[in-house]
Design a protein around this motif. Structure first.
Motif, mmCIF file in Angstrom:
data_model
loop_
_atom_site.group_PDB
_atom_site.id
_atom_site.type_symbol
_atom_site.label_atom_id
_atom_site.label_comp_id
_atom_site.label_asym_id
_atom_site.label_seq_id
_atom_site.Cartn_x
_atom_site.Cartn_y
_atom_site.Cartn_z
ATOM 1 N N GLY A 226 31.947 103.405 22.683
ATOM 2 C CA GLY A 226 31.163 103.660 21.479
ATOM 3 C C GLY A 226 30.593 105.066 21.507
ATOM 4 O O GLY A 226 29.687 105.395 20.738
ATOM 5 N N PHE A 227 31.112 105.916 22.432
ATOM 6 C CA PHE A 227 30.751 107.333 22.571
ATOM 7 C C PHE A 227 29.285 107.539 22.962
ATOM 8 O O PHE A 227 28.728 108.606 22.728
ATOM 9 N N GLU A 228 28.704 106.514 23.614
ATOM 10 C CA GLU A 228 27.304 106.630 24.019
ATOM 11 C C GLU A 228 27.155 107.340 25.366
ATOM 12 O O GLU A 228 26.057 107.747 25.726
ATOM 13 N N GLY A 229 28.237 107.475 26.109
ATOM 14 C CA GLY A 229 28.145 108.046 27.453
ATOM 15 C C GLY A 229 28.502 109.517 27.536
ATOM 16 O O GLY A 229 28.816 110.017 28.624
ATOM 17 N N ASP B 170 34.270 104.749 15.481
ATOM 18 C CA ASP B 170 33.266 104.217 16.391
ATOM 19 C C ASP B 170 33.798 102.936 17.041
ATOM 20 O O ASP B 170 34.754 102.321 16.547
ATOM 21 N N ASN B 171 33.205 102.544 18.151
ATOM 22 C CA ASN B 171 33.402 101.239 18.794
ATOM 23 C C ASN B 171 34.873 100.859 18.990
ATOM 24 O O ASN B 171 35.365 99.891 18.398
ATOM 25 N N ILE B 172 35.547 101.599 19.843
ATOM 26 C CA ILE B 172 36.944 101.306 20.185
ATOM 27 C C ILE B 172 36.962 100.303 21.330
ATOM 28 O O ILE B 172 36.281 100.484 22.344
ATOM 29 N N HIS B 173 37.760 99.259 21.161
ATOM 30 C CA HIS B 173 37.824 98.219 22.187
ATOM 31 C C HIS B 173 39.277 97.799 22.368
ATOM 32 O O HIS B 173 39.916 97.357 21.408
ATOM 33 N N VAL B 174 39.804 97.978 23.579
ATOM 34 C CA VAL B 174 41.173 97.575 23.916
ATOM 35 C C VAL B 174 41.096 96.627 25.099
ATOM 36 O O VAL B 174 40.514 96.966 26.132
ATOM 37 N N SER B 175 41.659 95.423 24.960
ATOM 38 C CA SER B 175 41.594 94.457 26.067
ATOM 39 C C SER B 175 42.905 93.696 26.162
ATOM 40 O O SER B 175 43.524 93.355 25.148
ATOM 41 N N ALA B 176 43.328 93.453 27.397
ATOM 42 C CA ALA B 176 44.559 92.708 27.640
ATOM 43 C C ALA B 176 44.380 91.256 27.198
ATOM 44 O O ALA B 176 43.326 90.662 27.394
#
Length: 203
Positions: free
Chosen positions: A30-33, A168-174
């Motif tokens: 989420g680009f917070e880091g 915003d909020n990119i989420h990639v999960s197997a």
């Protein structure tokens, strides 16, 4: 018995991923880091992303341009401030398999023309093209995709007017293997144990 051992070994090979390079099986950003206090134009120091063939901007939520991120303090303007929209690509590739991919996009929020965003995996394999009017609200897009080992995720805003779609909020999960695969493995082990026991009783 030897044939059954061979079958078991072959089945393990069928379901074991083979990897020759460092890969990942999940990513959330989420680009917070990014360690920034304010918006940074033409930003290219992302923790998880490389920017090529142009620029993108790191945007502070509620900044001087009135841009609102979906959540948190930061999001990304996919068309930087050089009149040359860049390509945002994950630094790491993903392990082979099926993945759930989700990300949030909004229009540019600045009364600019509509923006077309290409979402790509690997060597330019198109996942989708999305067209967003400037005033389009945040929306989360979700896809299922099959990846080969090392595929990377990329976002590209087609255009170059310094006001791009917001990401915003990119989420990639197997996606886990179906339970049937594990049931097959445990069933095969049980069959082997029963066969061995029956053979011992015959002796």
């Amino acid at each position: 018995m030897k044939n059954l051992v061979k079958i078991l070994a072959l089945s393990a090979l069928c379901f074991a991923p083979v990897s020759f390079a460092a890969t990942i099986s999940s990513l959330y950003d989420g680009f917070e880091g990014e360690g920034q206090a304010n918006s940074v134009l033409n930003y290219n120091s992302f923790v998880n992303w490389d920017v090529t063939d142009g620029t993108v901007d790191l945007i502070k939520n509620g900044n001087q341009w009135g841009i609102t991120c979906l959540t948190g303090s930061f999001c990304v303007d996919l068309d930087g401030s050089t009149s040359d929209a860049g390509i945002l690509t994950s630094k790491d590739g993903f392990s082979a398999g099926k993945y759930k991919v989700s990300f949030a996009l909004s229009g540019n929020q600045r009364n600019g023309p509509a923006d077309q965003v290409s979402v790509l995996f690997g060597a330019g394999a198109l996942l989708n093209n999305l067209l967003l009017d400037w005033d389009e609200n945040w929306h989360t897009y979700t896809f299922l995709v099959d990846l080969v080992d090392g595929d990377k995720l990329s976002f590209r805003n087609l255009g170059g007017d310094n006001v791009g779609a917001m990401l915003d909020n990119i989420h990639v999960s197997a996606v886990p293997l179906p339970a049937a695969v594990w049931l097959f493995g445990s069933g095969l082990m049980g069959f082997l144990a029963m066969r061995r026991k029956a053979k011992n009783l015959q002796l």
